[in-house]
Design a protein around this motif. Structure first.
Motif, PDB file in Angstrom:
ATOM      1  N   GLU A 117       0.830  -1.214   0.000  1.00  0.00           N
ATOM      2  CA  GLU A 117       0.000   0.000   0.000  1.00  0.00           C
ATOM      3  C   GLU A 117       0.861   1.260   0.000  1.00  0.00           C
ATOM      4  N   ASN A 118       0.325   2.306  -0.597  1.00  0.00           N
ATOM      5  CA  ASN A 118       0.994   3.602  -0.633  1.00  0.00           C
ATOM      6  C   ASN A 118       0.478   4.451   0.526  1.00  0.00           C
ATOM      7  N   SER A 119       1.248   4.517   1.598  1.00  0.00           N
ATOM      8  CA  SER A 119       0.819   5.285   2.775  1.00  0.00           C
ATOM      9  C   SER A 119       1.170   6.762   2.656  1.00  0.00           C
ATOM     10  N   THR A 120       1.834   7.164   1.583  1.00  0.00           N
ATOM     11  CA  THR A 120       2.257   8.563   1.435  1.00  0.00           C
ATOM     12  C   THR A 120       1.176   9.444   0.827  1.00  0.00           C
ATOM     13  N   GLY A 121       0.303   8.861   0.026  1.00  0.00           N
ATOM     14  CA  GLY A 121      -0.674   9.665  -0.689  1.00  0.00           C
ATOM     15  C   GLY A 121      -0.052  10.402  -1.872  1.00  0.00           C
TER      16      GLY A 121
ATOM     17  N   ASN B 236      12.097 -15.275 -11.302  1.00  0.00           N
ATOM     18  CA  ASN B 236      13.447 -15.601 -10.845  1.00  0.00           C
ATOM     19  C   ASN B 236      13.539 -16.702  -9.796  1.00  0.00           C
ATOM     20  N   THR B 237      12.410 -17.313  -9.462  1.00  0.00           N
ATOM     21  CA  THR B 237      12.428 -18.445  -8.529  1.00  0.00           C
ATOM     22  C   THR B 237      11.437 -19.499  -9.029  1.00  0.00           C
ATOM     23  N   ASN B 238      11.462 -20.654  -8.403  1.00  0.00           N
ATOM     24  CA  ASN B 238      10.471 -21.698  -8.681  1.00  0.00           C
ATOM     25  C   ASN B 238       9.358 -21.684  -7.640  1.00  0.00           C
ATOM     26  N   LEU B 239       9.305 -20.642  -6.842  1.00  0.00           N
ATOM     27  CA  LEU B 239       8.295 -20.558  -5.790  1.00  0.00           C
ATOM     28  C   LEU B 239       6.920 -20.260  -6.381  1.00  0.00           C
ATOM     29  N   THR B 240       5.897 -20.803  -5.742  1.00  0.00           N
ATOM     30  CA  THR B 240       4.526 -20.460  -6.085  1.00  0.00           C
ATOM     31  C   THR B 240       4.183 -19.191  -5.320  1.00  0.00           C
ATOM     32  N   VAL B 241       3.800 -18.135  -6.027  1.00  0.00           N
ATOM     33  CA  VAL B 241       3.446 -16.867  -5.383  1.00  0.00           C
ATOM     34  C   VAL B 241       1.961 -16.915  -5.062  1.00  0.00           C
ATOM     35  N   ILE B 242       1.658 -16.789  -3.758  1.00  0.00           N
ATOM     36  CA  ILE B 242       0.279 -16.862  -3.274  1.00  0.00           C
ATOM     37  C   ILE B 242      -0.045 -15.603  -2.471  1.00  0.00           C
ATOM     38  N   GLN B 243      -1.322 -15.433  -2.116  1.00  0.00           N
ATOM     39  CA  GLN B 243      -1.754 -14.224  -1.409  1.00  0.00           C
ATOM     40  C   GLN B 243      -1.344 -14.209   0.067  1.00  0.00           C
ATOM     41  N   ALA B 244      -1.414 -15.359   0.748  1.00  0.00           N
ATOM     42  CA  ALA B 244      -1.132 -15.364   2.189  1.00  0.00           C
ATOM     43  C   ALA B 244      -0.575 -16.709   2.631  1.00  0.00           C
ATOM     44  N   GLU B 245       0.083 -16.711   3.794  1.00  0.00           N
ATOM     45  CA  GLU B 245       0.572 -17.912   4.461  1.00  0.00           C
ATOM     46  C   GLU B 245       1.606 -18.712   3.659  1.00  0.00           C
ATOM     47  N   GLY B 246       2.476 -18.021   2.921  1.00  0.00           N
ATOM     48  CA  GLY B 246       3.541 -18.705   2.206  1.00  0.00           C
ATOM     49  C   GLY B 246       4.672 -19.099   3.146  1.00  0.00           C
ATOM     50  N   ASP B 247       5.537 -19.984   2.662  1.00  0.00           N
ATOM     51  CA  ASP B 247       6.727 -20.338   3.441  1.00  0.00           C
ATOM     52  C   ASP B 247       7.600 -19.099   3.644  1.00  0.00           C
ATOM     53  N   LEU B 248       7.664 -18.245   2.627  1.00  0.00           N
ATOM     54  CA  LEU B 248       8.289 -16.932   2.730  1.00  0.00           C
ATOM     55  C   LEU B 248       7.161 -15.916   2.617  1.00  0.00           C
ATOM     56  N   GLN B 249       7.225 -14.865   3.434  1.00  0.00           N
ATOM     57  CA  GLN B 249       6.154 -13.870   3.441  1.00  0.00           C
ATOM     58  C   GLN B 249       6.744 -12.477   3.327  1.00  0.00           C
ATOM     59  N   LEU B 250       6.188 -11.708   2.386  1.00  0.00           N
ATOM     60  CA  LEU B 250       6.667 -10.348   2.173  1.00  0.00           C
ATOM     61  C   LEU B 250       5.482  -9.397   2.283  1.00  0.00           C
ATOM     62  N   ALA B 251       5.627  -8.407   3.120  1.00  0.00           N
ATOM     63  CA  ALA B 251       4.599  -7.384   3.282  1.00  0.00           C
ATOM     64  C   ALA B 251       5.310  -6.049   3.402  1.00  0.00           C
ATOM     65  N   GLY B 252       4.594  -4.986   3.182  1.00  0.00           N
ATOM     66  CA  GLY B 252       5.237  -3.691   3.325  1.00  0.00           C
ATOM     67  C   GLY B 252       4.339  -2.565   2.870  1.00  0.00           C
ATOM     68  N   GLN B 253       4.926  -1.383   2.897  1.00  0.00           N
ATOM     69  CA  GLN B 253       4.197  -0.208   2.451  1.00  0.00           C
ATOM     70  C   GLN B 253       5.155   0.820   1.879  1.00  0.00           C
ATOM     71  N   ILE B 254       4.637   1.594   0.961  1.00  0.00           N
ATOM     72  CA  ILE B 254       5.407   2.701   0.382  1.00  0.00           C
ATOM     73  C   ILE B 254       5.389   3.815   1.420  1.00  0.00           C
ATOM     74  N   VAL B 255       6.559   4.197   1.899  1.00  0.00           N
ATOM     75  CA  VAL B 255       6.644   5.205   2.957  1.00  0.00           C
ATOM     76  C   VAL B 255       7.219   6.538   2.468  1.00  0.00           C
ATOM     77  N   SER B 256       7.771   6.548   1.257  1.00  0.00           N
ATOM     78  CA  SER B 256       8.212   7.839   0.709  1.00  0.00           C
ATOM     79  C   SER B 256       8.142   7.824  -0.807  1.00  0.00           C
ATOM     80  N   PHE B 257       7.649   8.923  -1.321  1.00  0.00           N
ATOM     81  CA  PHE B 257       7.645   9.210  -2.749  1.00  0.00           C
ATOM     82  C   PHE B 257       7.852  10.714  -2.805  1.00  0.00           C
ATOM     83  N   THR B 258       9.128  11.110  -2.815  1.00  0.00           N
ATOM     84  CA  THR B 258       9.443  12.532  -2.702  1.00  0.00           C
ATOM     85  C   THR B 258      10.209  13.019  -3.924  1.00  0.00           C
TER      86      THR B 258
END
Length: 175
Positions: free
Chosen positions: A47-51, A72-94
């Motif tokens: 998500e873009n938290s900067t607006g 670039n990987t053989n991983l299955t990309v899913i929405q939630a509960e993966g073996d690897l999990q990436l989350a985040g937010q856009i905190v600057s767009f200046t």
């Protein structure tokens, strides 16, 4: 050495190299070091938290992450509960002056810098020692007479791809 012996030698050497590379189970030619027991990766919407930025910045960033990991990987990309999990937010767009020059009696930006920052939370459910919560930033300079609304979408996409490469290297390439 005869041609038959040379051919046999090279075939044996190639076979040995392939066995060595595949036997460790975690090396890949893309540079990743993913354990064989890791099969999936979940990537939450970034998500873009900067607006600030283009209205589709969230989509650009999230899609770039998903596509990069799929490519670039053989991983299955899913929405939630993966073996690897990436989350985040856009905190600057200046967009700010990067270099000032004096023109007559007035100071003016000769270069402007666009900076994109994303706070990333990474979880490795198989190896929690690899978890992190970190800010990744990338910048690009533009001519001083280029307004932020004139920055081409391709430039924002290119910046996002470089930033995603940095995150990829930290998460699965152990760089």
């Amino acid at each position: 050495m005869t041609l038959k012996n040379k051919t046999s030698f090279f075939a044996t050497a190639l076979s040995l190299l392939l066995v060595i590379c595949s036997s460790c189970g975690i090396y890949s030619f893309s540079g990743t070091t993913i354990s064989p027991d890791i099969k999936s990766m979940s990537i939450q919407t970034i998500e873009n938290s900067t607006g600030e930025g283009p209205s589709n910045l969230t989509d650009i960033v999230t899609t770039t992450f998903k596509n990069y990991y799929r490519r670039n990987t053989n991983l299955t990309v899913i929405q939630a509960e993966g073996d690897l999990q990436l989350a985040g937010q856009i905190v600057s767009f200046t967009y700010s002056p990067a270099a000032i020059e004096r023109e007559g009696q007035q100071d003016q930006a000769s270069l402007n810098r666009l900076t994109l920052g994303i706070q990333v939370r990474f979880t490795n459910t198989k190896d929690p020692q690899k978890d992190f919560d970190r800010l990744f930033t990338i910048s690009e300079n533009f001519e001083g007479d280029v307004d932020i609304t004139q920055i081409p979408a391709a430039s924002i996409t290119s910046m996002t791809e470089r930033l995603v490469t940095d995150v990829f290297n930290k998460t699965v390439a152990d760089w």
